[in-house]
Enzyme design. Structure first.
Site, short mmCIF file in Angstrom:
data_model
loop_
_atom_site.label_atom_id
_atom_site.label_comp_id
_atom_site.label_asym_id
_atom_site.label_seq_id
_atom_site.Cartn_x
_atom_site.Cartn_y
_atom_site.Cartn_z
N ARG A 11 -8.32 -4.65 17.76
CA ARG A 11 -8.26 -6.09 18.04
C ARG A 11 -6.93 -6.65 17.55
NH1 ARG A 11 -6.52 -7.28 13.89
NH2 ARG A 11 -7.50 -7.60 11.88
N HIS A 18 -7.87 -14.52 7.02
CA HIS A 18 -8.39 -14.73 5.66
C HIS A 18 -9.35 -15.92 5.62
CE1 HIS A 18 -6.16 -11.52 3.74
NE2 HIS A 18 -5.18 -11.82 4.56
N ASP A 20 -12.59 -15.22 7.37
CA ASP A 20 -13.92 -14.68 7.71
C ASP A 20 -14.82 -14.47 6.50
OD1 ASP A 20 -12.48 -12.39 6.91
OD2 ASP A 20 -13.17 -11.14 8.57
N GLY A 101 -2.64 1.54 10.62
CA GLY A 101 -1.79 0.89 9.62
C GLY A 101 -0.96 -0.26 10.19
N SER A 105 -6.77 -3.01 13.43
CA SER A 105 -8.17 -2.63 13.17
C SER A 105 -8.54 -1.24 13.66
CB SER A 105 -9.14 -3.65 13.78
OG SER A 105 -9.01 -4.85 13.12
N SER A 106 -7.66 -0.28 13.38
CA SER A 106 -8.02 1.08 13.76
C SER A 106 -9.21 1.57 12.94
CB SER A 106 -6.83 2.03 13.59
OG SER A 106 -6.35 1.97 12.28
N ASP A 147 -13.28 -7.88 12.29
CA ASP A 147 -12.74 -6.75 13.03
C ASP A 147 -13.84 -5.97 13.74
OD1 ASP A 147 -10.56 -7.67 11.68
OD2 ASP A 147 -10.38 -5.94 10.34
N TYR A 196 -5.65 -7.58 -1.04
CA TYR A 196 -6.71 -8.18 -0.23
C TYR A 196 -7.91 -8.60 -1.09
CZ TYR A 196 -10.11 -8.69 3.58
OH TYR A 196 -11.06 -9.19 4.44
C1 GLA Z 1 -8.73 -7.57 7.61
C2 GLA Z 1 -10.24 -7.63 7.34
C3 GLA Z 1 -10.87 -8.81 8.09
C4 GLA Z 1 -10.13 -10.10 7.80
C5 GLA Z 1 -8.62 -9.92 8.01
C6 GLA Z 1 -7.83 -11.13 7.60
O1 GLA Z 1 -8.48 -7.28 8.94
O2 GLA Z 1 -10.86 -6.43 7.74
O3 GLA Z 1 -12.23 -8.92 7.74
O4 GLA Z 1 -10.42 -10.60 6.53
O5 GLA Z 1 -8.12 -8.81 7.26
O6 GLA Z 1 -8.13 -12.19 8.45
#
Ligand code: GLA
Length: 333
Positions: A11, A18, A20, A101, A105-106, A147, A196
């Site tokens: 995605r 930041h 969700d 990386g 969202s791999s 994600d 994170y």
């Molecule tokens: C990563 C996390 C998500 C989200 C984003 C930031 O992708 O897996 O859940 O928090 O960072 O928006």
């Protein structure tokens, strides 16, 4: 033995980062790159090799410590096995055309494809929650739902307006007068070991002082004494507002307004949430002065990865225009 083939897309997030994990709003798009898992089901282990990651994942169904599996990518497979509890394992392969990386969202795509190949049956929200749990078990990243839910429920030609508190997904048609272009910053990153989790804790501390950030106003945020926490909270509160405004702008074809909101989002992620890098800032800066670019921002967690730009179709020679695509599916099995 039965054969299963499952595919899950990566995605790119148009706006709403930041937000969700405090029940906020996000607006990602499932893209036309992803991960395919082919599995001959049977036995008490999941054994996978990959064209994208080194070594082999060899995970017993009763895996005790998913987070200590080697090689590193086997942890995601083990996380899914632990979170899903499949009836049987299998022997198979993972193939990917999604760079890892890069903030696309791999890991979520791998989790969702593995879960489907291992026989998950049910709705996209349940699938996403199992895979979100898998990610936390696997690498200790307390990620939100964006994600995995985007990968599970993408829709061709659309972005998804996800309300992470109500856990609802509303489709937002992408205006045919725009392209979504992913531009790598040249820096890859991993969320485990990144700040994170610290950012998430800071948001939780802010919430313990002023209540849910989802319900807070910019005025409420001023009551937070600590200047760092105040900036973190201000980002989340203003970002939720920008997601709403972006969805309205996209639905009414106001691409200039949508692009302006992306630039504001980047500034907020850079200055208030402090998850940008000089390389990401430079890509956003140089894109935003180019003719035909409505806006650009870092996408995903930050700390490296990619920039997403909203442009007139064909405006950029650089980068990779994505096609908004359907979500994960079992192709065979
Ligand atoms: C990563 C996390 C998500 C989200 C984003 C930031 O992708 O897996 O859940 O928090 O960072 O928006």
């Amino acid at each position: 033995m039965s054969r299963a083939v499952a595919y899950a897309p990566g995605r790119v997030n148009l706006i709403g980062d930041h937000t969700d994990y405090t029940g906020g709003l996000v607006l990602p798009v499932a893209i036309d790159r992803g991960i395919t898992v082919e599995l001959d089901r049977g036995g008490r282990r999941v054994m996978l090799t990959s064209d994208a990651f080194p070594g082999a994942a060899d995970v017993p169904l009763d895996v005790a410590e998913p987070a200590s599996m080697e090689p590193g990518w086997a942890r995601y497979v083990a996380g899914v096995v632990a979170a899903l509890g499949p009836a049987e394992g299998g022997l198979g392969t993972v193939s990917s055309n999604l760079p890892s990386g890069s903030g696309l969202s791999s890991s979520a795509a791998l989790e969702v494809a593995v879960a489907l190949a291992l026989g998950f049956e049910g709705d996209p929200l349940t699938l996403a929650k199992i895979c979100q749990k898998a990610e936390e078990i696997a690498v200790g990243v307390p990620c939100g739902l964006m994600d995995q839910l985007c990968s599970a429920s993408g829709r061709s030609g659309h972005a998804l307006l996800i309300d992470c508190r109500a856990e609802t997904v509303d489709e937002v048609a992408l205006d045919p007068g725009c392209s979504v272009v992913v531009v790598p910053s040249g820096e890859t990153r991993q969320l485990s070991g990144s700040p994170y989790a610290e950012r998430r804790r800071q948001c939780e501390t802010a919430q313990s002082q002023i209540g849910p950030l989802r319900d807070a106003s910019v005025e409420d945020v001023k009551a937070i004494d600590d200047p760092t926490l105040r900036r973190r909270a201000r980002h989340v509160v203003t970002e939720n507002g920008r997601v709403r405004a972006f969805a309205t702008a996209m639905r009414s074809g106001d691409l200039v307004a949508a692009g302006g909101l992306m630039i504001e989002s980047h500034v907020s992620l850079r200055d208030d949430f402090e998850v940008s890098t000089p390389a990401l800032d430079e890509v956003v800066r140089s894109l935003s002065t180019r003719p035909g670019v409505f806006g650009a921002r870092l996408t995903g967690a930050g700390f490296g990865g990619c920039v997403v730009a909203l442009t007139e179709p064909g405006a950029l020679g650089a980068g990779w225009p994505i096609k908004a695509s359907d979500g994960a599916r079992l192709i065979q099995g």
